[in-house]
Design an enzyme around this catalytic site. Structure first.
Site, short mmCIF file in Angstrom:
data_model
loop_
_atom_site.label_atom_id
_atom_site.label_comp_id
_atom_site.label_asym_id
_atom_site.label_seq_id
_atom_site.Cartn_x
_atom_site.Cartn_y
_atom_site.Cartn_z
N GLU A 238 17.09 57.49 3.67
CA GLU A 238 16.61 57.54 5.05
C GLU A 238 15.49 58.55 5.18
O GLU A 238 15.72 59.74 5.10
CB GLU A 238 17.74 57.95 6.00
CG GLU A 238 18.74 56.85 6.21
CD GLU A 238 19.60 57.08 7.45
OE1 GLU A 238 19.18 57.80 8.36
OE2 GLU A 238 20.70 56.53 7.46
N ASP B 53 19.68 50.59 10.96
CA ASP B 53 19.60 51.98 11.37
C ASP B 53 19.85 52.01 12.86
O ASP B 53 19.27 51.23 13.62
CB ASP B 53 18.23 52.60 11.03
CG ASP B 53 18.39 54.12 10.98
OD1 ASP B 53 19.14 54.60 10.11
OD2 ASP B 53 17.79 54.81 11.81
P1 IMP Z 1 22.71 55.66 10.60
O1 IMP Z 1 23.63 55.51 9.45
O2 IMP Z 1 21.57 56.59 10.37
O3 IMP Z 1 22.29 54.35 11.18
O4 IMP Z 1 23.53 56.45 11.69
C1 IMP Z 1 24.31 55.81 12.57
C2 IMP Z 1 25.01 56.87 13.42
O5 IMP Z 1 24.73 56.57 14.79
C3 IMP Z 1 26.51 56.76 13.26
O6 IMP Z 1 27.00 57.63 12.28
C4 IMP Z 1 26.99 57.13 14.66
O7 IMP Z 1 26.94 58.52 14.84
C5 IMP Z 1 25.90 56.52 15.55
N1 IMP Z 1 26.15 55.09 15.85
C6 IMP Z 1 25.29 54.05 15.60
N2 IMP Z 1 25.82 52.88 15.99
C7 IMP Z 1 27.04 53.19 16.46
C8 IMP Z 1 28.07 52.37 17.00
O8 IMP Z 1 28.00 51.14 17.08
N3 IMP Z 1 29.17 53.04 17.41
C9 IMP Z 1 29.30 54.38 17.34
N4 IMP Z 1 28.38 55.19 16.82
C10 IMP Z 1 27.23 54.59 16.39
#
Ligand code: IMP
Length: 182
Positions: A34, A66
């Site tokens: 990322e 993401d």
């Molecule tokens: P990523 O892995 O960088 O996309 O981070 C996603 C983060 O955003 C997760 O760890 C949660 O903190 C938050 N998040 C994104 N989508 C959701 C969802 O559908 N439910 C709850 N938290 C979410």
């Protein structure tokens, strides 16, 4: 149709499988990278390209998600930084920082077609309010999120999220382009 999903998040994987019954979604076991970008869409594009490259996938479709929580009072922070913010500051810590609890989730899904190396991005969002955590279902901020018009959180009732969510909106747009039927 088979789609490889480059994610370490089992909650995202489960939702994609449940929301895209017309596709066979398999987890692509690879470390995702990322970059420090401001936009979910740029990060998701980078994630999908590097995942396919690192795993040596050169045919079919690969997707990456993401997503993040955008708090209105914090001018949309913490958005793409939701994961590290949640780990360091925590759910209760977030509530202590804000007075107005309006927030929205946003999701960006990047789909790589390995034949022509083109990436298409699909987005979705869901508005709601944050409350002290209630319920054990889902992942991340689900237990704190009351979607607009509801008084139960996604942590208490996942069926609301199955009907309408930032991820569902993005996945539905992708399903339309791929002509996937449920
Ligand atoms: P990523 O892995 O960088 O996309 O981070 C996603 C983060 O955003 C997760 O760890 C949660 O903190 C938050 N998040 C994104 N989508 C959701 C969802 O559908 N439910 C709850 N938290 C979410």
């Amino acid at each position: 149709m088979r789609i490889l999903f480059a994610t370490g998040n089992s909650g995202k994987l489960e939702e994609a499988r449940q929301m895209l019954p017309g596709a066979e979604i398999q987890r692509l076991e690879v470390e995702t990278v990322e970059p420090q970008e401001k936009s979910l869409s740029e990060i998701s594009k980078y994630k999908v390209r590097t995942a396919a490259e690192n795993a040596g996938v050169d045919s079919g479709f690969v997707m990456a998600d993401d997503s993040g929580l955008f708090v209105d009072e914090l001018n949309g922070f913490h958005g793409p930084l939701s994961h590290p913010f949640e780990e360091k500051v925590g759910k209760e810590g977030l509530l202590e920082l804000i007075h107005d609890r309006s927030a929205s989730f946003r999701c960006s899904i990047a789909l790589l077609d390995c034949e022509d190396r083109e990436v298409e991005v699909f987005t979705g969002s869901e508005k709601g309010r944050l409350v002290p955590p209630r319920g054990e279902k889902g992942f991340g901020y689900d237990p704190m999120f009351l979607p607009e018009g509801s008084d139960v959180t996604w942590g208490e009732d996942q069926s609301q999220k199955e009907e309408s969510s930032h991820r569902k909106e993005a996945l539905q747009k992708m399903a339309q382009v791929l002509d996937l039927r449920g």
